[in-house]
Design a protein around this motif. Sequence first.
Motif, mmCIF file in Angstrom:
data_model
loop_
_atom_site.group_PDB
_atom_site.id
_atom_site.type_symbol
_atom_site.label_atom_id
_atom_site.label_comp_id
_atom_site.label_asym_id
_atom_site.label_seq_id
_atom_site.Cartn_x
_atom_site.Cartn_y
_atom_site.Cartn_z
ATOM 1 N N GLY A 1 12.371 -2.846 1.272
ATOM 2 C CA GLY A 1 11.897 -2.906 -0.109
ATOM 3 C C GLY A 1 11.600 -1.599 -0.804
ATOM 4 O O GLY A 1 10.999 -1.605 -1.887
ATOM 5 N N THR A 2 12.016 -0.459 -0.239
ATOM 6 C CA THR A 2 11.670 0.810 -0.879
ATOM 7 C C THR A 2 12.334 0.994 -2.241
ATOM 8 O O THR A 2 11.833 1.745 -3.078
ATOM 9 N N VAL A 3 13.446 0.321 -2.489
ATOM 10 C CA VAL A 3 14.101 0.439 -3.799
ATOM 11 C C VAL A 3 13.184 -0.059 -4.912
ATOM 12 O O VAL A 3 13.347 0.332 -6.082
ATOM 13 N N SER A 4 12.179 -0.876 -4.570
ATOM 14 C CA SER A 4 11.244 -1.357 -5.584
ATOM 15 C C SER A 4 10.451 -0.209 -6.203
ATOM 16 O O SER A 4 9.953 -0.331 -7.329
ATOM 17 N N ILE A 5 10.318 0.904 -5.479
ATOM 18 C CA ILE A 5 9.629 2.078 -6.024
ATOM 19 C C ILE A 5 10.360 2.583 -7.262
ATOM 20 O O ILE A 5 9.749 2.877 -8.304
ATOM 21 N N VAL A 6 11.680 2.689 -7.175
ATOM 22 C CA VAL A 6 12.492 3.157 -8.301
ATOM 23 C C VAL A 6 12.433 2.150 -9.445
ATOM 24 O O VAL A 6 12.240 2.521 -10.616
ATOM 25 N N LEU A 7 12.596 0.887 -9.122
ATOM 26 C CA LEU A 7 12.615 -0.147 -10.152
ATOM 27 C C LEU A 7 11.275 -0.242 -10.877
ATOM 28 O O LEU A 7 11.226 -0.344 -12.110
ATOM 29 N N LEU A 8 10.186 -0.200 -10.116
ATOM 30 C CA LEU A 8 8.867 -0.295 -10.725
ATOM 31 C C LEU A 8 8.545 0.965 -11.541
ATOM 32 O O LEU A 8 7.837 0.887 -12.552
ATOM 33 N N GLY A 9 9.066 2.112 -11.106
ATOM 34 C CA GLY A 9 8.903 3.330 -11.894
ATOM 35 C C GLY A 9 9.534 3.195 -13.272
ATOM 36 O O GLY A 9 8.954 3.591 -14.290
ATOM 37 N N LEU B 1 0.818 -1.215 0.000
ATOM 38 C CA LEU B 1 0.000 0.000 0.000
ATOM 39 C C LEU B 1 0.851 1.263 0.000
ATOM 40 O O LEU B 1 0.610 2.187 -0.781
ATOM 41 N N LEU B 2 1.868 1.310 0.854
ATOM 42 C CA LEU B 2 2.665 2.533 0.976
ATOM 43 C C LEU B 2 3.579 2.761 -0.231
ATOM 44 O O LEU B 2 3.853 3.903 -0.593
ATOM 45 N N THR B 3 4.048 1.690 -0.856
ATOM 46 C CA THR B 3 4.930 1.876 -2.012
ATOM 47 C C THR B 3 4.151 2.201 -3.282
ATOM 48 O O THR B 3 4.736 2.710 -4.251
ATOM 49 N N THR B 4 2.840 1.942 -3.319
ATOM 50 C CA THR B 4 2.073 2.242 -4.528
ATOM 51 C C THR B 4 1.744 3.721 -4.682
ATOM 52 O O THR B 4 1.358 4.144 -5.779
ATOM 53 N N LEU B 5 1.865 4.511 -3.620
ATOM 54 C CA LEU B 5 1.597 5.950 -3.753
ATOM 55 C C LEU B 5 2.563 6.611 -4.718
ATOM 56 O O LEU B 5 2.139 7.222 -5.699
ATOM 57 N N PRO B 6 3.880 6.528 -4.519
ATOM 58 C CA PRO B 6 4.788 7.130 -5.503
ATOM 59 C C PRO B 6 4.768 6.405 -6.846
ATOM 60 O O PRO B 6 4.967 7.032 -7.889
ATOM 61 N N VAL B 7 4.519 5.092 -6.841
ATOM 62 C CA VAL B 7 4.462 4.350 -8.106
ATOM 63 C C VAL B 7 3.293 4.828 -8.955
ATOM 64 O O VAL B 7 3.359 4.805 -10.186
ATOM 65 N N SER B 8 2.229 5.312 -8.322
ATOM 66 C CA SER B 8 1.079 5.803 -9.079
ATOM 67 C C SER B 8 1.463 6.996 -9.944
ATOM 68 O O SER B 8 0.849 7.238 -10.991
ATOM 69 N N LEU B 9 2.484 7.748 -9.530
ATOM 70 C CA LEU B 9 2.948 8.876 -10.346
ATOM 71 C C LEU B 9 3.610 8.378 -11.622
ATOM 72 O O LEU B 9 3.394 8.938 -12.707
#
Length: 551
Positions: free
Chosen positions: A391-399, A312-320
């Motif tokens: 796992g926060t690095v997944s935000i960058v990778l998924l972006g 849930l928390l990592t999908t907020l920045p990924v939504s951008l």
Amino acid sequence: MDKERRSLPEILDLNVTTKRKPAGGFVKQAAILAGASVFVRLLGFFYRVPLANLIGNEGDAFYSSAYSVYVLALNLSSVFMIATISRLASERIALKQYRNAHRLFTTAMIFAMCLGAAGSLIMFFGAEIIATLFFTPETIYAIRALAPAVFIVSMLTVLRGYFMGMKSSMPTAVSQVVEQIFKVAVSLWLAFLFYDAANFQEALPRSVAGAVAGTTVAAAAALGVCTFIYAMIAGALKKRAAEDETAPVEKRTAQLGAIIKTALPIVAGFSVFAVANIIDISMANSRIAASGAFAQEEINAFVGQFTVRFVLLTTLPVSLSMALSAAAIPDITAAHTVGDCAAVHEKTRLALRLTMFLSIPAAVGLGVLADPIIRLLFPLHPEGAFLLQAGTVSIVLLGIVHVSTGILQGCGHVRLPVIAVFSGVLLKIPINHFLMAVPEINILGAVISTVVCFSVAAAIILVMLRVKIGILPDFTGTFLKPFIAAAGMGLVCYVSYNIFNIFAGNAVSTVIALAAGVISYVVFMVIIRGFGPREIAALPIPRGVKKFFLR
């Protein structure tokens, strides 16, 4: 002097005539979608946070299990229509084939409704089998409560895709906001309605089902908004189509073939993400149990921590980054269709840089303030911060994956992103299998496998960008400078929080640290000249602010 009255198409930035060019580039459309996405995600916290505190980690596990089935059903039946119709419609509009563009829309609507009806029926009548095979029996009610939403969303996605094909993000953004408002209100009301503290375990499945039922009501509200907007401009669209004499009328069978051909790789790509989520939840139930160290209630709690704290928390920045991807497809498709390679290259580099400008500081900020944020949002169940930190690095990778996927799809390479993500998922399964069975690792294995999965996918997809489009991102401007500024921002967040936490408490200290982080990141980026002229010129900000950044 009276102000000039603007029509609905002009207010919504819809290009429904042949006399003017579509307004704004993909950055403007991405900004609209990103703004709506941020609002929707933040509003979602007001929904998931009290809900999580109400139903606990075990209820979160039931909720996430049912929702993962719903997402997979959407990916197989309708969500792909947004990217598919956006791409196919923008191709025809770029060539001024307005009649075929509108005919494509009606063909897609009929096809989507058939798929959506099938998906709803399978979910409703197959709920017991699905829950028994992959999850726990308690999820049956929630799966059935979500079934009608599949049919409703099938129509909604076609409308949103057609609007995006006309290079207008406003109808999608407005409908998303309305959808989330209804979802928050109805879901919380129903969850509390079926909640029974005296018989918590018995009432929990019904409370969760009430929570997810709000999704169905919200989808219907969003469909109403998009239908109203379409009804207001339908006359202009039909007139434009009737006046079009640029090409022979396409047969519906040919259009259906084009939709299926374009959609299949997109379906596969979306489904891989959904399947990966189901794999995590399903393997968590089986492999953690195989360790013999935890009871089923504890395993459900682990799954709840993973899905709500981490996902849930990592999908907020990924939504951008998803907004940038959605906005890039029609714009890059139009440039690719008319053979404007320079525009394709420029928009690709710009999309990647903007994604990293947002994703890297978000990953650093969530990593540094993981524990304070968890305690702020989930005071009754403040567990799971270590999952977010790992796992926060997944935000960058998924972006990288999301935006690069949109770019490749816009250029016609719709199969390549599927190969990249599928390769990552193949590694996820054995990693989950071995790590989750280790008692000391348990659910952390899902986070580790997620990072590995998206690392592989991002690496492959960047190579594909270089090979197929001839673009390799500028390492210094795209990655290094945002990382340097984010590292400085992380230090500011850490120091700010620990100073204010001495006398102000966790909530106030966390908010102050987040605000200080945003300001410091912008300042550091200005100092190291991380914002380039093209990025600043493209942003929808006042000219005076742009001149300040360009000094």
